[in-house]
Every structure is written in structure tokens, then in C-alpha cells.
Write a protein that holds these residues in place. Structure first.
Motif, PDB file in Angstrom:
ATOM      1  N   GLU A  78       0.827  -1.204   0.000  1.00 57.58           N
ATOM      2  CA  GLU A  78       0.000   0.000   0.000  1.00 57.58           C
ATOM      3  C   GLU A  78       0.860   1.252   0.000  1.00 57.58           C
ATOM      4  O   GLU A  78       0.527   2.246  -0.643  1.00 57.58           O
ATOM      5  CB  GLU A  78      -0.929  -0.018   1.218  1.00 57.58           C
ATOM      6  CG  GLU A  78      -1.916   1.135   1.215  1.00 57.58           C
ATOM      7  CD  GLU A  78      -3.045   0.921   2.208  1.00 57.58           C
ATOM      8  OE1 GLU A  78      -3.551   1.927   2.712  1.00 57.58           O
ATOM      9  OE2 GLU A  78      -3.411  -0.230   2.468  1.00 57.58           O
ATOM     10  N   LYS A  79       1.983   1.196   0.709  1.00 51.82           N
ATOM     11  CA  LYS A  79       2.879   2.353   0.709  1.00 51.82           C
ATOM     12  C   LYS A  79       3.431   2.607  -0.683  1.00 51.82           C
ATOM     13  O   LYS A  79       3.535   3.747  -1.134  1.00 51.82           O
ATOM     14  CB  LYS A  79       4.024   2.119   1.701  1.00 51.82           C
ATOM     15  CG  LYS A  79       4.982   3.299   1.827  1.00 51.82           C
ATOM     16  CD  LYS A  79       6.036   3.036   2.875  1.00 51.82           C
ATOM     17  CE  LYS A  79       6.980   4.234   3.015  1.00 51.82           C
ATOM     18  NZ  LYS A  79       8.013   3.996   4.045  1.00 51.82           N
ATOM     19  N   MET A  80       3.770   1.511  -1.385  1.00 50.88           N
ATOM     20  CA  MET A  80       4.290   1.651  -2.740  1.00 50.88           C
ATOM     21  C   MET A  80       3.218   2.157  -3.691  1.00 50.88           C
ATOM     22  O   MET A  80       3.487   2.948  -4.605  1.00 50.88           O
ATOM     23  CB  MET A  80       4.821   0.300  -3.230  1.00 50.88           C
ATOM     24  CG  MET A  80       6.054  -0.189  -2.476  1.00 50.88           C
ATOM     25  SD  MET A  80       6.485  -1.893  -2.896  1.00 50.88           S
ATOM     26  CE  MET A  80       6.777  -1.733  -4.665  1.00 50.88           C
ATOM     27  N   ALA A  81       1.985   1.697  -3.501  1.00 52.81           N
ATOM     28  CA  ALA A  81       0.916   2.036  -4.442  1.00 52.81           C
ATOM     29  C   ALA A  81       0.253   3.366  -4.151  1.00 52.81           C
ATOM     30  O   ALA A  81      -0.232   4.032  -5.066  1.00 52.81           O
ATOM     31  CB  ALA A  81      -0.140   0.925  -4.438  1.00 52.81           C
ATOM     32  N   PHE A  82       0.228   3.771  -2.884  1.00 50.28           N
ATOM     33  CA  PHE A  82      -0.570   4.932  -2.501  1.00 50.28           C
ATOM     34  C   PHE A  82       0.248   6.087  -1.921  1.00 50.28           C
ATOM     35  O   PHE A  82      -0.322   7.046  -1.428  1.00 50.28           O
ATOM     36  CB  PHE A  82      -1.649   4.510  -1.487  1.00 50.28           C
ATOM     37  CG  PHE A  82      -2.656   3.553  -2.057  1.00 50.28           C
ATOM     38  CD1 PHE A  82      -3.717   4.007  -2.811  1.00 50.28           C
ATOM     39  CD2 PHE A  82      -2.524   2.187  -1.868  1.00 50.28           C
ATOM     40  CE1 PHE A  82      -4.644   3.135  -3.349  1.00 50.28           C
ATOM     41  CE2 PHE A  82      -3.441   1.306  -2.406  1.00 50.28           C
ATOM     42  CZ  PHE A  82      -4.503   1.776  -3.148  1.00 50.28           C
ATOM     43  N   GLN A  83       1.578   5.983  -1.992  1.00 50.23           N
ATOM     44  CA  GLN A  83       2.410   7.074  -1.469  1.00 50.23           C
ATOM     45  C   GLN A  83       3.378   7.553  -2.540  1.00 50.23           C
ATOM     46  O   GLN A  83       4.013   6.751  -3.222  1.00 50.23           O
ATOM     47  CB  GLN A  83       3.186   6.590  -0.231  1.00 50.23           C
ATOM     48  CG  GLN A  83       4.013   7.687   0.428  1.00 50.23           C
ATOM     49  CD  GLN A  83       4.642   7.209   1.725  1.00 50.23           C
ATOM     50  OE1 GLN A  83       4.106   6.380   2.430  1.00 50.23           O
ATOM     51  NE2 GLN A  83       5.808   7.732   2.041  1.00 50.23           N
ATOM     52  N   ASP A  84       3.477   8.861  -2.706  1.00 50.18           N
ATOM     53  CA  ASP A  84       4.384   9.445  -3.687  1.00 50.18           C
ATOM     54  C   ASP A  84       5.827   9.243  -3.243  1.00 50.18           C
ATOM     55  O   ASP A  84       6.176   9.488  -2.082  1.00 50.18           O
ATOM     56  CB  ASP A  84       4.083  10.939  -3.842  1.00 50.18           C
ATOM     57  CG  ASP A  84       5.020  11.620  -4.810  1.00 50.18           C
ATOM     58  OD1 ASP A  84       5.083  11.179  -5.963  1.00 50.18           O
ATOM     59  OD2 ASP A  84       5.691  12.578  -4.399  1.00 50.18           O
ATOM     60  N   THR A  85       6.671   8.791  -4.163  1.00 53.93           N
ATOM     61  CA  THR A  85       8.050   8.444  -3.802  1.00 53.93           C
ATOM     62  C   THR A  85       8.927   9.670  -3.566  1.00 53.93           C
ATOM     63  O   THR A  85       9.919   9.589  -2.841  1.00 53.93           O
ATOM     64  CB  THR A  85       8.674   7.588  -4.917  1.00 53.93           C
ATOM     65  OG1 THR A  85       8.583   8.292  -6.158  1.00 53.93           O
ATOM     66  CG2 THR A  85       7.963   6.249  -5.042  1.00 53.93           C
ATOM     67  N   ILE A  86       8.598  10.804  -4.171  1.00 57.41           N
ATOM     68  CA  ILE A  86       9.443  11.996  -4.041  1.00 57.41           C
ATOM     69  C   ILE A  86       9.108  12.788  -2.785  1.00 57.41           C
ATOM     70  O   ILE A  86       9.987  13.166  -2.010  1.00 57.41           O
ATOM     71  CB  ILE A  86       9.317  12.886  -5.291  1.00 57.41           C
ATOM     72  CG1 ILE A  86       9.872  12.149  -6.514  1.00 57.41           C
ATOM     73  CG2 ILE A  86      10.047  14.215  -5.100  1.00 57.41           C
ATOM     74  CD1 ILE A  86       9.737  12.912  -7.806  1.00 57.41           C
ATOM     75  N   THR A  87       7.818  13.048  -2.559  1.00 57.47           N
ATOM     76  CA  THR A  87       7.412  13.897  -1.438  1.00 57.47           C
ATOM     77  C   THR A  87       6.988  13.117  -0.201  1.00 57.47           C
ATOM     78  O   THR A  87       6.947  13.673   0.896  1.00 57.47           O
ATOM     79  CB  THR A  87       6.246  14.796  -1.858  1.00 57.47           C
ATOM     80  OG1 THR A  87       5.109  13.972  -2.195  1.00 57.47           O
ATOM     81  CG2 THR A  87       6.618  15.647  -3.073  1.00 57.47           C
ATOM     82  N   GLY A  88       6.654  11.831  -0.380  1.00 55.44           N
ATOM     83  CA  GLY A  88       6.129  11.067   0.748  1.00 55.44           C
ATOM     84  C   GLY A  88       4.667  11.349   1.023  1.00 55.44           C
ATOM     85  O   GLY A  88       4.075  10.779   1.948  1.00 55.44           O
TER      86      GLY A  88
END
Length: 671
Positions: free
Chosen positions: A241-251
Motif C-alpha cells: 500500500e505504501k508503494m501504491a498509494f504514497q508518492d516516492t518523491i514527497t512522501g
């Protein structure tokens, strides 16, 4: 014959029922919100956990019943009882998957789950192999069935209640306890209803009926099932879910999380949606590189984090776009928040030795989330954002119905530009230029047109400014150049050796590879450079005179002609004409509209005399009558373009037009 219970094992059965209930409550949210094959996975997982949990509680509860007789179990009937519990859970969950469930479907699903639990219990009882016969107290049997149906309806009601809650909570644990005791209540009421009868010749062995090896095996297996299900949910929630629902640059939460919010929220309360787009980000990204651009986005995300609290959430939805959602929002609250965000954004950013400045444009939309179209607030906020940009950027705009139609159309055109280029929705028309002095064709101007599959013909005055703002004008102009040069080559081979002109936007001079683009196209199409003419606007040279002059000199060194279009409108460049490397001036149609007036004639005459001194050709646009031709010819302008000689036409129409004009000229020569 009656037995007694091992209360430690009874307590274990209750614990198993509670843990299974909690796991099922947690998984049910996954069933409703998952997509594709993932939905099917969580549907099977939820059915397995619920069904096996109820069955295991029943089986452990049976092992807790001590009758001082040897008891074994029929394997196939035991497995059938488990299957009944799982299948009924699967059907019930499948029926209640939709977000909006009707009471009729809830009633049906509860009935099916209740039947499954009753079937599981009494098939499990029939699986017992012993030297006794079973009978049931009718009243207690009916009571156990009623409890099973009530437990089923309570379970489904709680599933619906907690389907939007992904985390742990005391309320969910309380609900799991209630469900666990309800399921146990059904089992032990059913056990109370059973009567064990033995015949006189039967010998009762005073041995312990509990198979502890089997008990421990079942218990360990059930705990493994529960912990595996929890492990899968933990991995899904904290990793996938973190990978799918969280932006990798800003968090920050990303577009997927935003879509999930709009998909799951149906409320009558007013929600405030603020759509933020950075104004100068593309220029920074293009000039300093994507690494600096990513660091800038990261800094913007950090500044926006201060606005996450209570009923406010911030999402990064892609590129330089962010979304802020405010629950229970009023317009004044949203406006104040927008002002605070804009003030925070415009403070300087210091990134790797660069001091950067960006501003933002914010569109605000407020209202309830519509059940029929949950993304309507997002669409209207996006529309208001485009309005804020058109008003000068670095500001906010609150959506109203008045701006809707125009801005929605503009937004649709912007999003369809790339698709139009890929799907060949653009086409080129050519308008002839005529030399009245030699009464012959002077050349053609290539003009782009867009046939939108839904909107029909879109005017260039509508889509060209959008393509310039988005940068799509660069690939579009490259496409026009390639096609215009190809057609010019065909005409040259047919004996029509006349130049074709193409309009250039100032964005082409900013990319830094215009010279190479033109040289490559000319070489690829094998076209003589003197047959290509490029048209620029006079306001363009005021942006960076030195740079544009150098680029024009390089282009003209290839043999390509350059003309200044719409001369005499906008910014005046008369004082710079001797410095700009061009070959011709094109008089705007403004001069031909009322050409008969003395003052207008004096202006045109002055421009023509100036052009003669600078050795520049003069081309008049907007020529629509014989009167225009006579006045312009008297003033010394001999090359003209307008509807009098021909409207913009497709290639086939141009060919027919040229044959017609060639026939007229031949007849004139014979006379």
C-alpha cells in the motif's frame, strides 16, 4: 447421557472466534476497495478466514466436550462442514461487495451465511463416530438456528460498518468480541440441544474423549491461518500500500490514494477541494534538469505538509500538481487556506546553489461528493485552476457555473493535443499568395487545422495558444514542417516550383535546436532550401533580440527565407528592422480593411518605401476585393494573399485551383 466441558478449551474456542472475527473485519475493507484480481484474492481470503475461523471454533468447542466415551470424526463429513462455512461466507461477501448495498441483498446474504453456519455445526455433529445415538431438543435447536442467523446479520452489518477503516481501533476489537461471543453462543446452544443416548448393551469406556494431539494440531493450524492472514494484511498495508498509494518523491499520498478517497466517500457535508499547479516549474525543470526539479517538488511537498491536520489532507497527483482536501469546509475557510499556501510557496527555494522562485495557481471547488459522479469536485477545481492561470497566475479562483463550459472545453483540448498528434487528427490547408505584377503564383502558406473526433473543427486561434503554453507547439510545428516540405517537394516535381511558408512560435527559438530541426527536415525531404519560408511575429524579436537574430542568421545561411508576419500590430519593431535578418514583411489585414482612407494609404506607403530601402518584399494579407488589389498595387505592393485569390484549401483543392488558374493565364496569353 450428558457430558461436561473442559473450560480451558472453551476459553480457547472463544479466543479463536474473536481473532477470526477481527481478521474478517479487517479483510472486508480490502474486498470492497480492491480492483481486478486483487479483489478476487481478498474475497477468497476473507471467506477462508471467516469460514475456517467459525469452523475451527466449532471443532475446538467439540473437543472441549467431555463425555467419558471414545469419539472419532468422519473425515469427509468434517471437511464438508468446513466447506459449508467457507462457501456461505464467500457468497455473503460477494453479495455485499458493492459500496452501495440494498437491504434486500443484505437480508439475502445474512440468510445464506446463517444457513452455512447452521449446516456447518450440525454436519460437524453428524461427523462424530461413537457408540451413541444423537437426538435434539427442538426448542433449543431452533434457538441455536436463530442465534446463528442473528450472528450472521450482526457480522455482515459490522463488515459494512468497518469496510472503510483499514487500521486497528478499540471499536473494531469490541465488535470482534461481540461477534466471537455470538458465534460461540450459537455453538454451545446447539450443543445444549443435543442428547446422547446409549443402549443397554453398550459399554461406556471411562476414558478421556479429548484427542489432545488432534486438539493441538487444529489449534496450531488455526493460529497459523490467522497469523498468515494478518501477515498478508500487514504486508499489504505497510509495504504494497505504501508503494501504491504514497508518492516516492514527497512522501505525500499520491493519485491512487486520492482516487480511493473519492471512490469511498459519499457524504452530504461540504468538502473543499483545492487544486494547486506550480506556475514556473516546467521552465525550471527544462533549464536546470529533472534532478533539480525533483528536489524542488520535494521542497514544495515539505511546505505543504504544514497544512495537513484535522480534516485536511494533501496529495501529490502528478508532476507539479497537488490537491488539498478539506472536510466540513466553507468558502471563506478554503479562501484563507489558499492564501496561506500561495504565501508559503512564493518564498525562495535554495537548492544546490540555485535560488529558485515559483508561484502557484489554485482552483477551489466546494460541495458534497456526488454519489453519481464522485470526481465532480476534482473536475471543477481543475477548471477553476485553469481560470486562475489565465488571470495571471499566482492566485486562486473559486469555481462557479459561469466559468464551467469554457474552461472545461479548454482543459479537454489541452489534454487531447498529444492524442491528436498521435492519431493524425491534424491536417494542413494551403492558401495561395499571388503576384499581381507578373499575374502569377508567388507561393503558399501552410496552415494547420484540427478535426476533433467529438468537437469537430477546432479553430487555430483556440488551440494554438494552448499548445504554446503547454509546449506542444514544438512537436506540432515539426510535424507541419515535415508535411509542408513533403508537399512542396511533390509540387516541385510536378513543375510548381513555389515556396511554402510555415509559421513559427517563439517556443521554437527557446528549445535551442531549431536550426538542426530545419536542416534535418530539408535533408530528409530533399527539398531545396529556397522553397521553404518561415514566418515569425514582430513581437518575438523583443524577447531576446541577440539570440533570435543569431538563430535567424543560421537558418538563412541554409538558404531558407524568413518573413515577418502581422507587421504593424502589437509591439512595433520598426527601429529594429535593419538588425533583424528577414526577407519580407507581411502587412496585417488591419491595413486592408479600410485601405481607401488617406491616412491608411499614407501609413502603407511609408511601410512599402521603408521595405524597398531595406530590400524586403511586402506581402499584403486579407485581400478580398478588386478594390483592395487596385489600391495596394498603386501604393507599390504587388504580392497579395486573401480570399480574393483563394481560401485555405486542402491539397486536392489546391491542385484543382492551380489547373483553373493556369487555364485562365493561358487564355489571357492567347488573346
Amino acid at each position: 447421557m450428558e457430558g461436561n466441558y473442559n473450560y480451558y478449551i472453551v476459553a480457547l474456542s472463544i479466543v479463536i472466534a474473536i481473532l477470526a472475527s477481527y481478521s474478517a473485519l479487517s479483510i472486508t475493507g480490502k474486498i470492497s476497495h480492491a480492483r481486478g484480481k486483487t479483489k478476487l484474492f481478498w474475497l477468497f481470503a476473507g471467506s477462508f478466514v471467516m469460514g475456517s475461523g467459525v469452523w475451527s471454533m466449532h471443532f475446538v468447542g467439540m473437543l472441549a466436550f467431555h463425555m467419558h466415551a471414545t469419539v472419532k470424526y468422519d473425515v469427509w463429513l468434517t471437511l464438508l462442514s468446513m466447506l459449508a462455512s467457507m462457501v456461505s461466507s464467500f457468497i455473503a461477501f460477494y453479495i455485499t461487495m458493492p459500496l452501495n448495498i440494498k437491504w434486500s441483498k443484505l437480508t439475502l446474504s445474512g440468510l445464506i451465511m446463517g444457513i452455512g453456519i447452521v449446516a456447518m455445526h450440525y454436519i460437524g455433529m453428524e461427523a462424530m463416530i461413537m457408540d451413541m445415538e444423537l437426538t435434539y431438543d427442538r426448542s433449543l435447536w431452533i434457538l441455536s438456528a436463530v442465534i446463528a442467523f442473528l450472528a450472521s446479520y450482526a457480522a455482515l452489518f459490522l463488515f459494512l460498518r468497518f469496510r472503510n477503516q483499514t487500521g486497528s481501533s478499540w471499536l473494531k476489537w469490541c465488535s470482534a468480541v461481540i461477534m466471537g461471543f455470538a458465534i460461540c453462543g450459537m455453538h454451545y446452544t446447539g450443543m445444549k440441544a443435543v442428547r446422547f443416548i446409549h443402549h443397554g448393551d453398550m459399554i461406556i469406556e471411562h476414558t478421556k474423549s479429548v484427542d489432545f494431539f488432534l486438539l493441538y494440531g487444529v489449534t496450531v493450524t488455526i493460529f497459523i491461518i490467522l497469523f498468515v492472514s494478518w501477515g498478508a494484511m500487514f504486508f499489504d498495508r505497510h509495504v504494497l500500500e505504501k508503494m501504491a498509494f504514497q508518492d516516492t518523491i514527497t512522501g505525500l499520498p499520491n493519485r491512487n490514494e486520492m482516487n480511493r478517497f473519492f471512490d469511498t466517500q459519499v457524504s452530504n457535508e461540504n468538502i473543499g477541494v483545492l487544486f494547486l499547479d506550480l506556475d514556473q516549474f516546467k521552465a525550471i525543470n527544462d533549464t536546470l534538469g529533472h534532478d533539480i526539479g525533483d528536489l524542488l517538488i520535494q521542497e514544495v511537498g515539505q511546505r505543504l505538509r504544514q497544512f495537513i491536520h484535522g480534516g485536511q489532507q494533501v496529495f501529490r497527483i502528478g508532476g507539479d500538481e497537488f490537491l488539498i482536501i478539506v472536510k466540513q469546509c466553507k468558502e471563506q475557510q478554503a479562501v484563507q487556506l489558499a492564501e496561506q499556501i500561495l504565501q508559503s510557496l512564493k518564498n525562495p527555494y535554495r537548492i544546490k546553489g540555485n535560488e529558485l522562485y515559483v508561484t502557484g495557481s489554485i482552483g477551489i471547488s466546494i460541495g458534497p461528493i456526488d454519489q453519481s459522479d464522485r470526481s465532480i469536485l476534482l473536475k471543477t477545481a481543475d477548471t477553476a485552476m485553469y481560470k486562475a492561470k489565465s488571470l495571471g497566475k499566482n492566485r486562486y479562483c473559486v469555481y462557479n457555473d459561469g466559468m464551467g463550459a469554457k474552461e472545461v472545453r479548454r482543459m479537454e483540448l489541452e489534454k487531447d493535443l498529444q492524442l491528436a498528434l498521435e492519431n493524425k487528427q491534424f491536417y494542413i490547408v494551403y492558401q495561395p499568395k499571388w503576384n499581381v505584377k507578373s499575374n502569377s503564383l508567388y507561393g503558399f502558406e501552410a496552415l494547420i487545422r484540427w478535426k476533433h473526433p467529438r468537437l469537430g473543427i477546432v479553430s487555430p486561434s483556440e488551440f494554438i495558444p494552448i499548445s504554446e503554453e503547454t509546449g506542444m507547439i514544438v512537436p506540432i510545428t515539426s510535424w507541419v514542417l515535415e508535411n509542408a516540405c513533403s508537399q512542396c517537394k511533390i509540387w516541385q516535381e510536378q513543375g510548381i516550383e513555389k515556396p511554402v511558408s510555415v509559421n513559427l512560435s517563439n517556443r521554437l527559438f527557446q528549445v535551442g535546436n531549431l536550426f538542426e530541426m530545419i536542416r534535418k527536415i530539408l535533408n530528409t525531404k530533399e527539398l531545396d532550401p529556397h522553397l521553404l519560408e518561415l514566418e515569425i511575429t514582430e513581437s518575438m524579436v523583443l524577447l531576446d533580440l541577440k539570440d533570435i537574430t543569431q538563430q535567424l542568421q543560421s537558418i538563412r545561411s541554409l538558404g531558407v527565407r524568413v518573413s515577418m508576419d502581422d507587421f504593424g500590430t502589437g509591439y512595433s519593431s520598426i527601429g529594429l528592422l535593419d538588425q533583424i535578418p528577414i526577407d519580407a514583411l507581411k502587412l496585417d489585414r488591419l491595413f486592408t480593411n479600410d485601405i481607401g482612407t488617406p491616412r491608411k494609404n499614407a501609413i502603407i506607403n511609408a511601410i512599402i518605401l521603408m521595405a524597398e530601402e531595406l530590400k524586403l518584399d511586402v506581402i499584403a494579407e486579407g485581400v478580398e476585393s478588386q478594390e483592395h488589389i487596385e489600391h495596394l498595387a498603386q501604393l507599390g505592393c504587388h504580392v497579395m494573399q486573401g480570399y480574393f485569390y483563394g481560401k485555405p484549401m486542402k491539397v486536392k483543392e489546391i491542385d484543382e485551383w492551380y489547373k483553373h488558374q493556369d487555364g485562365i493565364n493561358r487564355n489571357a496569353l492567347e488573346v
